[in-house]
Design a protein around this motif. Structure first.
Motif, PDB file in Angstrom:
ATOM      1  N   CYS A 199      27.746 -18.837  -0.302  1.00 10.04           N
ATOM      2  CA  CYS A 199      28.667 -19.060   0.805  1.00 10.04           C
ATOM      3  C   CYS A 199      29.816 -18.064   0.722  1.00 10.04           C
ATOM      4  O   CYS A 199      30.461 -17.941  -0.324  1.00 10.04           O
ATOM      5  CB  CYS A 199      29.211 -20.490   0.780  1.00 10.04           C
ATOM      6  SG  CYS A 199      30.455 -20.830   2.049  1.00 10.04           S
ATOM      7  N   PRO A 200      30.122 -17.331   1.801  1.00  8.14           N
ATOM      8  CA  PRO A 200      31.215 -16.351   1.743  1.00  8.14           C
ATOM      9  C   PRO A 200      32.591 -16.974   1.553  1.00  8.14           C
ATOM     10  O   PRO A 200      33.509 -16.293   1.090  1.00  8.14           O
ATOM     11  CB  PRO A 200      31.127 -15.654   3.115  1.00  8.14           C
ATOM     12  CG  PRO A 200      29.759 -15.931   3.615  1.00  8.14           C
ATOM     13  CD  PRO A 200      29.398 -17.275   3.073  1.00  8.14           C
ATOM     14  N   GLU A 201      32.755 -18.242   1.904  1.00 10.04           N
ATOM     15  CA  GLU A 201      34.071 -18.871   1.815  1.00 10.04           C
ATOM     16  C   GLU A 201      34.321 -19.537   0.469  1.00 10.04           C
ATOM     17  O   GLU A 201      35.388 -19.370  -0.125  1.00 10.04           O
ATOM     18  CB  GLU A 201      34.228 -19.904   2.939  1.00 10.04           C
ATOM     19  CG  GLU A 201      34.353 -19.282   4.325  1.00 10.04           C
ATOM     20  CD  GLU A 201      34.682 -20.314   5.375  1.00 10.04           C
ATOM     21  OE1 GLU A 201      34.624 -21.526   5.066  1.00 10.04           O
ATOM     22  OE2 GLU A 201      35.000 -19.922   6.515  1.00 10.04           O
ATOM     23  N   THR A 202      33.358 -20.304  -0.018  1.00  8.48           N
ATOM     24  CA  THR A 202      33.573 -21.093  -1.232  1.00  8.48           C
ATOM     25  C   THR A 202      32.789 -20.596  -2.437  1.00  8.48           C
ATOM     26  O   THR A 202      33.049 -21.041  -3.553  1.00  8.48           O
ATOM     27  CB  THR A 202      33.207 -22.561  -0.972  1.00  8.48           C
ATOM     28  OG1 THR A 202      31.799 -22.646  -0.656  1.00  8.48           O
ATOM     29  CG2 THR A 202      34.017 -23.118   0.194  1.00  8.48           C
ATOM     30  N   GLY A 203      31.821 -19.704  -2.227  1.00 13.35           N
ATOM     31  CA  GLY A 203      30.982 -19.255  -3.331  1.00 13.35           C
ATOM     32  C   GLY A 203      29.872 -20.228  -3.676  1.00 13.35           C
ATOM     33  O   GLY A 203      29.189 -20.045  -4.686  1.00 13.35           O
TER      34      GLY A 203
ATOM     35  N   LEU B  44      19.120 -24.200   3.267  1.00 11.40           N
ATOM     36  CA  LEU B  44      20.045 -23.636   4.247  1.00 11.40           C
ATOM     37  C   LEU B  44      19.348 -23.444   5.596  1.00 11.40           C
ATOM     38  O   LEU B  44      19.928 -23.722   6.652  1.00 11.40           O
ATOM     39  CB  LEU B  44      20.589 -22.295   3.741  1.00 11.40           C
ATOM     40  CG  LEU B  44      21.681 -21.634   4.578  1.00 11.40           C
ATOM     41  CD1 LEU B  44      22.932 -22.493   4.605  1.00 11.40           C
ATOM     42  CD2 LEU B  44      22.007 -20.252   4.044  1.00 11.40           C
ATOM     43  N   GLU B  45      18.109 -23.015   5.565  1.00 11.56           N
ATOM     44  CA  GLU B  45      17.355 -22.836   6.807  1.00 11.56           C
ATOM     45  C   GLU B  45      17.113 -24.168   7.496  1.00 11.56           C
ATOM     46  O   GLU B  45      17.217 -24.281   8.726  1.00 11.56           O
ATOM     47  CB  GLU B  45      16.032 -22.139   6.514  1.00 11.56           C
ATOM     48  CG  GLU B  45      15.199 -21.828   7.743  1.00 11.56           C
ATOM     49  CD  GLU B  45      13.909 -21.102   7.403  1.00 11.56           C
ATOM     50  OE1 GLU B  45      13.182 -20.719   8.338  1.00 11.56           O
ATOM     51  OE2 GLU B  45      13.639 -20.932   6.198  1.00 11.56           O
TER      52      GLU B  45
ATOM     53  N   GLY C 183      28.543 -27.632   2.199  1.00 13.82           N
ATOM     54  CA  GLY C 183      29.835 -27.916   1.588  1.00 13.82           C
ATOM     55  C   GLY C 183      31.022 -27.490   2.432  1.00 13.82           C
ATOM     56  O   GLY C 183      31.965 -28.257   2.655  1.00 13.82           O
ATOM     57  N   SER C 184      30.981 -26.266   2.941  1.00 14.78           N
ATOM     58  CA  SER C 184      32.119 -25.713   3.674  1.00 14.78           C
ATOM     59  C   SER C 184      31.952 -25.770   5.182  1.00 14.78           C
ATOM     60  O   SER C 184      32.935 -25.635   5.919  1.00 14.78           O
ATOM     61  CB  SER C 184      32.326 -24.246   3.269  1.00 14.78           C
ATOM     62  OG  SER C 184      31.180 -23.463   3.604  1.00 14.78           O
ATOM     63  N   GLY C 185      30.727 -25.948   5.674  1.00 10.75           N
ATOM     64  CA  GLY C 185      30.487 -25.906   7.112  1.00 10.75           C
ATOM     65  C   GLY C 185      30.473 -24.498   7.678  1.00 10.75           C
ATOM     66  O   GLY C 185      30.506 -24.322   8.904  1.00 10.75           O
ATOM     67  N   TYR C 186      30.439 -23.478   6.811  1.00 14.88           N
ATOM     68  CA  TYR C 186      30.420 -22.088   7.262  1.00 14.88           C
ATOM     69  C   TYR C 186      29.111 -21.804   8.001  1.00 14.88           C
ATOM     70  O   TYR C 186      28.027 -22.132   7.515  1.00 14.88           O
ATOM     71  CB  TYR C 186      30.576 -21.146   6.077  1.00 14.88           C
ATOM     72  CG  TYR C 186      30.531 -19.679   6.441  1.00 14.88           C
ATOM     73  CD1 TYR C 186      31.669 -19.024   6.899  1.00 14.88           C
ATOM     74  CD2 TYR C 186      29.354 -18.946   6.318  1.00 14.88           C
ATOM     75  CE1 TYR C 186      31.637 -17.674   7.233  1.00 14.88           C
ATOM     76  CE2 TYR C 186      29.309 -17.607   6.641  1.00 14.88           C
ATOM     77  CZ  TYR C 186      30.452 -16.979   7.106  1.00 14.88           C
ATOM     78  OH  TYR C 186      30.407 -15.651   7.442  1.00 14.88           O
TER      79      TYR C 186
END
Length: 315
Positions: free
Chosen positions: A29-33, A41-42, A50-53
């Motif tokens: 995840c680019p935001e939380t790692g 994910l697919e 976790g982050s909703g990104y």
């Protein structure tokens, strides 16, 4: 000669061959790692739990998540000249196109399809950022126009998913001409009394934002999407001021009236179907009538004995 390094260790390694692991088995995840298994994910429509990104989706994945039964009819577009300017920078433009086609398996950045969303017939155009940054060129412009013509001919709403870094510089003025051409195509959809709905995804910038991406009857944005003409870094360097927090993001634009709504990807399909029914004056789907669950105190029905004709009694 090191006998252990050169002889013994290679033989030991040969007993247990190395297993090849796909590069995209896990996604960060680019935001939380957060590390998420790619299949999970697919299955979650490329939204990190976790982050909703919202990660980018390619065109086939987008259509599978939207269309009923994951089925659609691909609408072909007109062919255009390849490399009309014979452009070359670090590489030939034709070589860049070959690389992009091999990477995505498509001829250009747009996929136009006809299908149904919750039983509502629609025409959907999806811009794929994986194809040269979703840049707007002649082929993309023709795809948008063919989608508009198909929507008018079939009397269906036209839904467009925008994801682009802007015009394709390798086609120069021919790329910029697609801005007025697509604007005319959108006007034809509206003149036919059909809705034109735009879904802004991450990122939507440049000439795309200056043309068809901001001409919708309804503008929907995915959470956290970057939407604007010039990037925030260019703006800061030009005005020499620090931009507000969240500038050019979906939520900021909705607060300032540039976007009608920000919709989570999981609710996007139902939202699009509801808007299309409203604008096309279609009836709402009949609710399913659910039977009440059986009561635990209710006695079980006794089996019904089969009736048999009694034989006449002997005199």
């Amino acid at each position: 000669m090191n006998w252990i390094e050169n002889v013994v260790r290679p033989k030991i390694r040969g007993l247990w061959p190395k297993r090849e692991t796909p590069d995209n088995l896990w996604v960060k995840c680019p935001e939380t790692g957060e590390m998420v298994f790619h299949k999970d994910l697919e299955a979650n429509q490329f939204v990190f739990p976790g982050s909703g990104y919202h990660q980018r989706m390619d065109a086939p994945a987008r259509l599978r998540s939207l269309m009923d039964g994951a089925e659609w009819e691909t609408i072909p577009s007109a062919t255009v000249p390849v490399d009309p300017l014979r452009f070359r920078d670090e590489r030939r433009y034709t070589d860049r196109l070959k690389t992009a086609k091999a990477k995505t398996g498509r001829d250009d950045a747009f996929v136009v399809a006809a299908g149904e969303i919750e039983a509502v017939p629609v025409v959907v155009a999806v811009q794929d950022f994986d194809f040269m940054g979703g840049s707007l060129g002649m082929a993309a412009g023709e795809a948008i126009i063919c989608g508009a013509e198909a929507a008018v001919a079939r009397r269906r709403p036209y839904i467009l998913f925008a994801a682009s870094g802007g015009a394709r510089m390798q086609e120069g003025i021919l790329s910029l001409m697609q801005m007025p051409r697509t604007t005319v195509a959108v006007d034809q959809v509206k003149e036919a009394g059909l809705p034109y709905i735009v879904v802004l995804t991450n990122p939507t910038t440049g000439g795309v934002t200056a043309s068809y991406a901001m001409l919708g009857d309804v503008h929907i944005a995915e959470p956290g999407a970057l939407i604007g003409f010039a990037g925030p870094r260019v703006i800061e360097q030009t005005i020499r001021e620090k931009l507000p927090e969240g500038f050019q993001r979906s939520e900021y634009l909705m607060e300032h009236g540039m976007v009608d709504m920000v919709v989570h990807r999981h609710q996007l399909r139902a939202t699009l179907a509801r808007i299309c029914r409203l604008l096309m004056k279609l009836p709402e789907p009949a609710p399913l009538e659910l039977l009440p669950p059986p009561s635990e105190d209710a006695p079980e029905a006794e089996p019904v004995a089969e009736e048999k004709d009694a034989a006449p009694a002997a005199a």
